[in-house]
Design a protein around this motif. Sequence first.
Motif, mmCIF file in Angstrom:
data_model
loop_
_atom_site.group_PDB
_atom_site.id
_atom_site.type_symbol
_atom_site.label_atom_id
_atom_site.label_comp_id
_atom_site.label_asym_id
_atom_site.label_seq_id
_atom_site.Cartn_x
_atom_site.Cartn_y
_atom_site.Cartn_z
ATOM 1 N N LEU A 170 0.756 -1.413 0.245
ATOM 2 C CA LEU A 170 -0.146 0.067 0.236
ATOM 3 C C LEU A 170 1.167 1.648 -0.129
ATOM 4 N N LEU A 171 1.923 1.647 0.845
ATOM 5 C CA LEU A 171 3.346 2.221 0.598
ATOM 6 C C LEU A 171 3.521 2.766 -0.500
ATOM 7 N N SER A 226 4.240 5.311 -5.811
ATOM 8 C CA SER A 226 4.429 5.175 -7.012
ATOM 9 C C SER A 226 3.923 6.462 -7.885
ATOM 10 N N GLY A 227 2.567 6.596 -7.208
ATOM 11 C CA GLY A 227 1.416 7.470 -7.638
ATOM 12 C C GLY A 227 1.784 8.955 -7.683
ATOM 13 N N ALA A 278 -6.714 3.220 -5.494
ATOM 14 C CA ALA A 278 -6.984 4.524 -4.894
ATOM 15 C C ALA A 278 -5.746 5.267 -4.878
ATOM 16 N N LEU A 279 -4.413 4.715 -3.581
ATOM 17 C CA LEU A 279 -3.491 5.156 -3.621
ATOM 18 C C LEU A 279 -2.475 5.451 -4.356
ATOM 19 N N VAL A 280 -3.121 4.897 -5.372
ATOM 20 C CA VAL A 280 -1.978 5.528 -6.887
ATOM 21 C C VAL A 280 -2.493 6.493 -7.296
ATOM 22 N N VAL A 281 -3.660 6.983 -7.326
ATOM 23 C CA VAL A 281 -4.485 8.117 -7.524
ATOM 24 C C VAL A 281 -3.893 9.387 -6.628
#
Length: 416
Positions: free
Chosen positions: A277-278, A283-284, A330-333
């Motif tokens: 997740l981190l 990456s995002g 969602a975390l990339v966004v």
Amino acid sequence: MADPVAAPDRRFRPRLSLAPLRSRGYRLLLVAEATSVFGDAFHAVALPWLVYQLGAGAGQLGLILGGYGLCRLAATPLAGVLIDRVGAWRVMLISDLGRTALTAGVAVAALSGTRDLLVVGVLVAGVGLGAGLFEPAAYAITPSLLPADQLQAGNALHTTATFAAGLAGPGIAGLLVASISPGAAFAVDAVTFAVSACCLALIGVHQRAAPPVIHPERAPGATRWTLVQLLRGSPLLRTVLLVTAVANLTVGGMVRVGLPSLASTELSAGAGGFGGLLAAFTSGSLAGGLLAAGMTGLARRGRAAMISGLVLAAAVTVVPFAGYPGAVVALVVAGISSTVTNVLVITMVQQATPHALLGRVMSAVLFAALGLFPVSVVVAGALVSQYGSQVLFLTTGASLCAAFVFGLSRRAMRQR
């Protein structure tokens, strides 16, 4: 009192701009910061293992980390005064030389087998002071190295490079700590600070030999402002500080408390899933830096920044309800949106600030972002303990939404 802001370039050029890399001083700054951030990962990975090797536990580790954070926070406003008096370059160089010596001290203590946790804590707190001095200076020096039309791309490339270094560092640091020792990792960290200091020393030579970059709003003869006058006369700066403080009210707690709790409970993903997740957010953020570098010439940077912030709020809200794959997306966004917002806002503030106050203004913005972190983690812990991590993510999304809706409602932000 008019807001001292130069008219922005209205031409929109949707392409990745590498023009800042033509500047030798900027290239050296980029290498210095990326190297320093790469070394920070070795510090972050090695410190817990060193503390546990010394026979201490999570409580003592928390105290050492708290000392680091408090010293970093306390040094931030001091950095602004020093930057405006002696120059950002000198502050950065002094910070890196100090952190080289202090981190080398931690490495020596670890490799020599010391059992004195107080010595380690004092040295780490000193590193925190250096970090608090360095960060505002890094934002304050960039406008002196680049023309105004390259500043946004420069900020974006800087963000991309530091996130890339931060992404690469932990894995290598973990291997070094596991295969050799925490002391070896601290030694590498000290070397990275020394490399950064060498790059900064070369920037100083370059700046003395080259004519300074003059921005229109900082030309000789421009009105001299005090920080209080600037706050009174600049609706943009007041809005940025308020939006930054409210937006960061729960974000730190969400990342440090909510995300690991979500990974281990609702998502049942464990430590490896938490790392994923981190990595998704990082990456995002890398992608967001490249995107922001291609958004030069926006007619309304402020409006674009606030809209991007609202996308961040929506993405954060979705995270705990989308399952593990959906949370990754969602975390990339969220990473993309967060970086775009930060780059656009920082560029606006840099261009809106008289040169004589740039250090104090950058320190104020960073203090607004970092100052509520202790509150954020305490509130996050209480919310997660009482209601679960989903409520924390919803609260974070709501606070982000409120901050960016307010920013979008302000004419000073909307029309920049």
